[in-house]
Design a protein around this motif. Structure first.
Motif, PDB file in Angstrom:
ATOM      1  N   ARG A 182     -73.485  23.009 -84.196  1.00 53.11           N
ATOM      2  CA  ARG A 182     -73.164  21.850 -85.036  1.00 53.11           C
ATOM      3  C   ARG A 182     -71.667  21.558 -85.033  1.00 53.11           C
ATOM      4  O   ARG A 182     -71.247  20.403 -84.965  1.00 53.11           O
ATOM      5  N   ARG A 186     -76.675  28.236 -84.395  1.00 55.39           N
ATOM      6  CA  ARG A 186     -76.920  26.845 -84.790  1.00 55.39           C
ATOM      7  C   ARG A 186     -75.694  26.231 -85.447  1.00 55.39           C
ATOM      8  O   ARG A 186     -75.346  25.079 -85.186  1.00 55.39           O
ATOM      9  N   GLN A 187     -75.013  27.007 -86.272  1.00 56.91           N
ATOM     10  CA  GLN A 187     -73.809  26.508 -86.941  1.00 56.91           C
ATOM     11  C   GLN A 187     -72.716  26.217 -85.906  1.00 56.91           C
ATOM     12  O   GLN A 187     -72.039  25.195 -85.984  1.00 56.91           O
ATOM     13  N   CYS A 212     -69.916  18.206 -83.603  1.00 60.49           N
ATOM     14  CA  CYS A 212     -69.048  17.412 -84.472  1.00 60.49           C
ATOM     15  C   CYS A 212     -67.683  17.179 -83.813  1.00 60.49           C
ATOM     16  O   CYS A 212     -67.143  16.081 -83.857  1.00 60.49           O
TER      17      CYS A 212
END
Length: 67
Positions: free
Chosen positions: A18, A14-15, A22
């Protein structure tokens, strides 16, 4: 223990998603009209400071010779 490692992998995934999202948003902004105009302004300002830093010693010597 198995569940902890699965949770850790899921959290890392998930990180990573992200961070990728971004980066995509940043790239989209930089290649928009506003982003490109901002980069041109920043490039011009940096060029002005670089030119001033490179030419200042020579200009001082010329001014001293003229005096």
């Amino acid at each position: 223990m198995l569940f902890d490692s699965e949770r850790r992998r899921e959290r890392q995934r998930r990180q990573r998603q992200r961070v990728v999202a971004c980066c995509k948003q940043l790239a989209a902004f930089l290649f928009s009209h506003v982003g490109l105009a901002g980069m041109v302004v920043a490039y011009s300002i940096m060029g002005g400071f670089l030119f001033r830093a490179l030419e200042a010693p020579f200009e001082r010597r010329v001014k001293l010779k003229v005096r």
